[in-house]
Design an enzyme around this catalytic site. Structure first.
Site, PDB file in Angstrom:
ATOM      1  N   LYS A   1      38.751  53.799  28.524  1.00  0.00           N
ATOM      2  CA  LYS A   1      38.291  55.067  27.954  1.00  0.00           C
ATOM      3  C   LYS A   1      39.317  55.606  26.951  1.00  0.00           C
ATOM      4  CE  LYS A   1      37.831  59.921  29.157  1.00  0.00           C
ATOM      5  NZ  LYS A   1      37.960  60.926  30.222  1.00  0.00           N
TER       6      LYS A   1
ATOM      7  N   ASP B   1      32.980  58.905  29.320  1.00  0.00           N
ATOM      8  CA  ASP B   1      33.569  59.928  30.174  1.00  0.00           C
ATOM      9  C   ASP B   1      32.492  60.423  31.135  1.00  0.00           C
ATOM     10  OD1 ASP B   1      31.885  61.473  28.647  1.00  0.00           O
ATOM     11  OD2 ASP B   1      33.440  62.749  27.797  1.00  0.00           O
TER      12      ASP B   1
END
Length: 217
Positions: A129, A147
């Protein structure tokens, strides 16, 4: 029993979703974390895990003045840095990771934030991420950042059935055109914070309602 959506129907629905998002939010790339240099963004993203961007921005406003170079972070005293960032949560591990990450940037990468996913994820505190945030915002590399908003809303929209963030990333890469990979995160964060709120979704107000299998009646 609901009719199974064909690949053609899915592609058409995705196209309409993206058109609606572009119309509502535009196509400008923007980052909700404040930064001036690539390494500042990297540190801010490491700090943002399980913490709001607004809180991180409050902390980094002073933090980046005190530690105004990568070398100062690399040489930071662990206990002192913990105190500097204690309000963001999980500050013990984050402070340790920031120092280790910055040391590697100085010693292994000549003070430059690397571009490749492999190099980025070799740094302390950097997962896919975080790496994709850097690749997208700093280097303009088409990347999908998964996310909590992207995971929840992508599933609600029926674009993935996966739970694991990496599998969700690959699922979205299959259904979203590459020119919307970075935008997807930007748009969906905005949608998740304003309309598709986790605990109280405003489905009746949502401009994506007609394209969303998860919309409440």
């Amino acid at each position: 029993m609901a009719k199974r959506e064909s690949r053609k129907e899915l592609n058409q629905r995705v196209e309409r979703i993206l058109e609606a998002l572009d119309r509502e939010y535009g196509r400008e790339y923007r980052c909700y974390l404040n930064y001036e240099t690539p390494w500042q963004l990297l540190i801010a993203v490491i700090m943002s895990a399980q913490c709001t961007d607004a809180r991180v921005n409050l902390v980094t406003a002073d933090l980046f003045k005190k530690y105004d170079s990568l070398e100062k972070f690399a040489d930071a005293n662990l206990k002192e840095l913990e105190q500097d960032i204690h309000s963001i949560g999980f500050y013990h591990m984050k402070a340790k990771n920031i120092i280790s990450c910055c040391r590697d940037l100085v010693e292994k990468y000549n003070g430059q934030v690397p571009k490749s996913l492999e190099d980025l994820t070799s740094l302390a505190g950097v997962g896919r991420k975080t790496a994709n945030v850097i690749r997208g915002n700093i280097y303009g590399e088409p990347s999908i950042v998964v996310d909590t908003h992207v995971k929840r809303i992508s599933r609600k929209l029926g674009l993935t059935a996966e739970e694991d963030p990496e599998k969700i990333e690959y699922s979205l890469m299959e259904v979203l055109p590459e020119d919307h990979w970075i935008l997807w995160n930007i748009h969906i964060i905005t949608l998740g914070r304003t309309i598709c709120i986790a605990r109280r979704p405003k489905c009746g107000e949502c401009f994506l309602r007609e394209y969303c299998p998860g919309a409440r009646e």
